[in-house]
Design a protein around this motif. Structure first.
Motif, short mmCIF file in Angstrom:
data_model
loop_
_atom_site.label_atom_id
_atom_site.label_comp_id
_atom_site.label_asym_id
_atom_site.label_seq_id
_atom_site.Cartn_x
_atom_site.Cartn_y
_atom_site.Cartn_z
N LEU A 334 0.86 -1.18 0.00
CA LEU A 334 0.00 0.00 0.00
C LEU A 334 0.90 1.23 0.00
N ALA A 335 0.63 2.14 -0.93
CA ALA A 335 1.48 3.32 -1.07
C ALA A 335 1.28 4.27 0.10
N ALA A 336 2.28 5.10 0.34
CA ALA A 336 2.16 6.13 1.37
C ALA A 336 0.96 7.02 1.05
N GLY A 337 0.07 7.20 2.01
CA GLY A 337 -1.14 7.97 1.79
C GLY A 337 -2.24 7.18 1.10
N GLY A 338 -2.03 5.88 0.89
CA GLY A 338 -3.01 5.06 0.19
C GLY A 338 -4.09 4.52 1.12
N THR A 339 -5.21 4.14 0.51
CA THR A 339 -6.37 3.63 1.26
C THR A 339 -6.91 2.38 0.59
N LEU A 340 -7.25 1.37 1.39
CA LEU A 340 -7.90 0.16 0.90
C LEU A 340 -9.31 0.08 1.48
#
Length: 552
Positions: A334-340
């Motif tokens: 998951l990328a920095a600042g990412g949301t799942l």
């Protein structure tokens, strides 16, 4: 019924005291007569009860003496205080005790449960009478039937048989100096427990006095210990400490006698002491099994439990998301600042309707730098109250109570690049006694929110008002589900969360090293003023975020 303060009585004329005493007695004497189905009066009056074989435990001879600064004579609180002293409690009034009998439960929130025991205090709030009432539990016939002795209900001493179905079952039972085992209540409600240690490999408590080896496991008895009933415990909340691990690793906690799941309830780094709240199913033998992937000392404190058939549903922890393998998400960090967004309904036993929130173990694995994971209901704005802290390249896990959002999903956000795993531990119905809210910060000494800006001094225990804030009602709440965070402490120490108006418990909620940021989930009863306190063992910035609450 009313608590007497000797300090307040100085200089007050005797006629006023007499009027107060008559008023309090009148409140009890004027209560409408009970219907036969509500209780059975076994005897009335000291002489009448003695003749019928129901003693007063010597209270008649000493009833002119005040115990715990209560009004003397025919007074329910003085009688019960006398019985507690007779059972071995100190003669000095407990510091937390205040107000009428109705306040006794809130004065002892950590000791008040729904489960009777011989020697416990049967407690009624103002729904029973204007001033409340307390009585002494003489006998526990079953979880739905008790026999009590009492003074001043109706103006006289008596023994009664009380049944759960009668309509006037006690609001709770206060366990100060029990004389017999606790009997599990049939209710589905979540039960709070006064923190009590049930495992410590450093002292040899419930295990060998030695660190648990890598790949080793301990089977730990839970039922029948620390005030829990010997049967009927379905799920237990444990605050577990991994102390000085030999290498980075994790713990898996599950019901004894079941297959070890592919999940983790606590992650730790080499040499770093970690404290985390864990929810685990209890096996048919009343035990849980704790597996550790690396050599470490382990200790565990009971903080709460839910009965078999209670509102906390679910079995073994089930992994429902893993970015390392592509489970329910792309096989990518998951990328920095990412949301799942993760759909939780219809998985791991969570129904497609009727579930209000889920209990999740949320983990970061091999993060690129230090950061946070935040979980909240999908469809709502991302809150500024993260729940899981992680450090560079070090795995971290936290227990989260998350409200289910749009499409039966929850959202997980990371501030730094990392792999993310999520395990469903259980779920809570919308009609249950535990209510999740969108995470909200209610105290932050780093920014000056609801407290003076700056580090909380070593030994200080700021008051944190909870009731009426962050979606928590102003009344009808017995506990808060929250996270407590220490930021940039000046020395090694700890945070301990506990109800306001009570003494600090012996066991910490979270421990930290100098300069370390640590967070842990807690479930803490509210004090009579709707607040908790959080004590800092050494100077540190303090943050408190609300995740939910438990209805009274």
């Amino acid at each position: 019924m009313k608590l007497k303060s000797r300090d307040h009585r100085r200089g007050v004329v005797s006629t006023v005291l007499l009027a107060i005493g008559v008023l309090v007695a009148g409140l009890m004497a004027n209560v409408p007569a009970a219907r036969a189905a509500e209780w059975i009066v076994l005897c009335t009056g000291y002489d009448g009860c003695a003749a019928a074989g129901y003693p007063n435990a010597g209270y008649l001879a000493v009833s002119s003496t005040s115990y715990w600064s209560q009004y003397t004579g025919h007074n329910c609180t003085n009688y019960v205080a006398y019985r507690m002293v007779k059972n071995g409690m100190p003669t000095a009034r407990p510091a937390s005790l205040s107000g009428n009998a109705s306040n006794w439960g809130p004065s002892f929130p950590m000791e008040t449960t729904a489960n009777p025991a011989v020697g416990s205090i049967a407690w009624w709030d103002t729904s029973f009478s204007t001033s409340g009432h307390v009585a002494y539990v003489e006998r526990v016939v079953s979880s739905t039937e008790i026999i009590i002795s009492e003074d001043n209900w109706g103006g006289d001493f008596r023994w009664r048989r009380v049944t759960l179905g009668g309509g006037l079952w006690p609001k709770g039972f206060i366990h100060l100096k029990d004389q017999g085992p606790t009997v599990a209540a049939p209710a589905r409600t979540f039960q709070l427990a006064k923190p009590a240690r049930i495992l410590d490999t450093r002292t040899g408590l419930a295990a060998a006095k030695a660190p648990v080896p890598a790949g080793g496991a301990l089977t730990v008895p839970v039922s029948g210990r620390a005030g829990l009933p010997s049967t009927g415990v379905g799920t237990v909340l444990l605050n577990i400490n991994a102390t000085a691990p030999a290498a980075a690793g994790y713990l898996t906690v599950h019901a004894s006698g079941t297959t070890q799941p592919n999940s983790r309830e606590l992650s730790y780094g080499a040499g770093v002491t970690v404290t985390k709240l864990v929810a685990a199913r209890v096996g048919a033998d009343g035990k849980v099994r704790i597996y550790t992937s690396a050599r470490t000392d382990l200790s565990a404190d009971v903080v709460g439990w839910s009965p078999v058939g209670g509102y906390v549903s679910g079995g073994a922890a089930v992994r429902v998301l893993d970015t390392r393998t592509g489970l329910a998400a792309p096989k990518a960090r998951l990328a920095a600042g990412g949301t799942l967004n993760l759909v939780v309904t219809g998985k791991a036993g969570v129904p497609t309707s009727g579930a209000g929130s889920v209990l999740l173990d949320v983990s970061a694995s091999a993060p690129s730098t230090g950061g946070w994971l935040t979980t909240w209901p999908t469809g709502a704005a991302r809150p500024g109250a993260p729940q899981v802290r992680y450090e560079t390249a070090r795995a971290s896990t936290g227990l989260v109570q998350a409200r289910i959002g749009t499409g039966g999903a929850v959202s997980v956000h990371s501030t730094a690049q990392t792999d993310v795993m999520v395990d469903i531990v259980g779920w809570l119905p919308t009609t249950g006694d535990q209510v999740a809210v969108t995470p909200a910060r209610i105290l932050d000494s780093e920014t000056g929110l609801a407290i003076t800006k700056g580090r909380v001094a070593a030994g200080a225990a700021p008051l944190v008002k909870v009731a009426g804030r962050a979606g928590v009602p102003t009344s009808g709440v017995k506990a808060v589900v929250a996270t407590v965070t220490a930021v940039a402490p000046t020395a090694a120490g700890y945070l301990t969360a506990y109800p306001s108006g009570t003494t600090e418990p012996a066991y910490a909620s979270v421990k930290y090293a100098p300069g370390q940021t640590v967070v842990n989930t807690v479930v803490i009863p509210l004090g009579a003023d709707g607040s908790i306190r959080v004590r800092a063992g050494s100077a540190a910035y303090l943050k408190v975020d609300v995740l939910g609450y438990v209805r009274a």
